[in-house]
Scaffold this active site. Structure first.
Site, short mmCIF file in Angstrom:
data_model
loop_
_atom_site.label_atom_id
_atom_site.label_comp_id
_atom_site.label_asym_id
_atom_site.label_seq_id
_atom_site.Cartn_x
_atom_site.Cartn_y
_atom_site.Cartn_z
N LYS A 135 0.81 -1.21 0.00
CA LYS A 135 0.00 0.00 0.00
C LYS A 135 0.84 1.26 0.00
O LYS A 135 0.46 2.28 -0.59
CB LYS A 135 -0.96 -0.01 1.19
N ARG A 181 -7.26 -7.39 -9.78
CA ARG A 181 -8.00 -8.62 -10.05
C ARG A 181 -9.41 -8.24 -10.48
O ARG A 181 -9.76 -7.06 -10.49
CB ARG A 181 -8.08 -9.47 -8.79
N GLU A 222 -3.22 6.78 7.91
CA GLU A 222 -3.83 7.59 6.87
C GLU A 222 -4.88 8.49 7.51
O GLU A 222 -5.65 8.03 8.37
CB GLU A 222 -4.48 6.67 5.83
#
Length: 449
Positions: free
Chosen positions: A118, A293, A201
């Protein structure tokens, strides 16, 4: 037609059924895999061949790369489709498939590595000029977390660096709470992703969760299939999705889809993928992550565009260039997807494994049901609790939701508790019908009951 001849479907449940159908429509043979628990499953019966890969526990079967590679080699396939979940975003598995001279139906291993980290994904987004939520770098030493948190300012989200799907996320409002939840978050990250690294975050209040569906071919051409709103969530797990995102300004739609395409081009993306964003009340948007995906909610994109996402995955993996041009892809109508899970909403969405003693699926214009479950099957405690996905399309939101209400009235599951009754309430909720709602909306609705 594609360049593929025979594909191993390295997954289970409704996505295995979905992939097998797409293979057969393209005259490709499909090989299923199954654990002890899934020996008599629907997708096993549908496939041209099937291979037992281990015990019921996912770690002993669907998460065992050696077992899947052995199955691929023994069945003379030329490609492996990982579906979603399990090993679908595992760079080491994708690399092992490549090294076995097989085609991994997904992005290159290097892209999976970059977007699966990430912190690296955030750096890539910044380099591509895509806005990101202010955050820290990777944190491995818990002693570094308070300083990073104070620099960013509270409230914050604590996230697993190798995570996805909402796993390992904690909201923290001060240093004391951060220190309290940090050990548990790292333990969950280590268990789920084999990596305890976390990052911080800044929280975006009242944010919507909006994602952009992409397709990219081996020549580097990237197109978007518009966006989806996935803000109706419980415990950060999606429950209801809608495409296109309601009440999104056209300028925002154009900017956010362009940003997603730009990121895919920057990282050299291939095959199908989704870029996820938070959108605040002023329609400022921020990159969250890239799901490298096919997504659970891809059917609603298919409903509004007429593009078969899984068929395109097979074509791209077979070496065919995208036949789609961005200007030719149109957004028509509105589609919603309702995840029918074997869970009890009255007990904090506790999974309810057991035998499905009765199952009646709805139909009618604009109604689609994707499932890997039949009446008499067992919902296993070893895997995700999804029973089916109900997809309803209409020319506008009013018709889509009306069709969903009718379909839910016909949808009956017996033997296990399910989310059907909750979805009946949600699709009749005036606040949701007016749209849009934020990611904490459902929790507030449930808390007010």
């Amino acid at each position: 037609m594609t360049g593929l001849r025979r594909v191993l479907v390295a997954n289970r449940g409704e996505i295995a059924v979905r992939i097998i159908r797409a293979c057969h429509a393209a005259d490709i043979e499909a090989v299923a895999v199954y654990s002890d628990a899934d020996e008599h499953a629907q997708w096993v019966q549908m496939a041209d061949d099937a291979v037992h890969i281990g015990r019921s526990a996912a770690q002993k079967s669907y998460l065992d790369p050696d077992a899947l590679l052995k199955a691929a080699r023994s069945t003379d396939v030329d490609a492996v489709h990982p579906g979603y979940g399990f090993l679908s975003e595992n760079a080491a598995f994708a690399r092992a498939i490549d090294e076995a001279d097989l085609v991994f139906i997904g992005p290159p291993p290097a892209v999976l590595e970059q977007m699966g980290d990430k912190a690296a994904a955030r750096r890539a987004a910044e380099a591509a000029g895509v806005p990101v939520v202010p955050g820290s770098g990777p944190i491995t030493d818990p002693a570094d977390a308070p300083r990073a948190a104070l620099e960013l300012g509270f409230p914050l989200l604590l996230k697993a660096a190798a995570g996805g799907g909402g796993r390992g996320i904690r909201t923290v409002r001060d240093v004391e709470e951060l220190l309290d939840v940090l050990p548990g978050a790292q333990a969950e990250a280590r268990s789920a992703f084999r990596d305890a690294t976390i990052y911080l975050e800044r929280a975006v209040p009242n944010a919507r969760h909006v994602e952009v569906q992409l397709l990219a071919d081996e020549l580097g051409k990237v197109v978007h299939l518009f966006e989806r709103d996935c803000s109706v969530q419980r415990r950060r797990q999606k429950l209801l999705e809608e495409a296109p995102a309601p009440a999104l300004r056209e300028t925002t739609r154009q900017t956010i889809t362009s940003a997603a395409v730009r990121l895919a081009e920057h990282v050299g993306y291939r095959n199908a993928g989704t870029v996820e964003f938070l959108v605040d009340s002023d329609e400022n948007f921020y990159f969250i992550e890239m799901n490298a995906r096919v997504q659970v909610e891809h059917p609603i994109t298919e409903a509004i565009t007429g593009v078969d996402v899984v068929a395109e995955q097979l074509r791209i993996a077979g070496g065919a260039p995208l036949a789609l041009d961005q200007d030719s892809i149109e957004c028509r109508g509105v589609a919603i997807e309702l995840r029918i899970n074997a869970e009890d909403p009255a007990r904090a969405f506790t999974p309810t494994p057991g035998d499905v003693t009765a199952l009646h699926l709805p139909g009618g214009p604009g109604v689609r049901v994707d499932t890997g479950i039949s009446q008499g099957d067992r919902i296993s405690p070893f895997y995700d609790s999804l029973i089916a996905k109900l997809i309803c399309w209409g020319t506008d939101r009013q018709q889509a939701y009306a069709r969903a209400r009718q379909a839910l009235a016909e949808f009956h599951v017996e033997g296990v508790a399910s989310t059907v009754a909750l979805h009946r309430r949600l699709t009749s909720n005036a606040e949701l019908a007016d749209g849009p709602v934020h990611t904490m909306w459902l929790e507030k609705v449930l808390a007010d009951d």
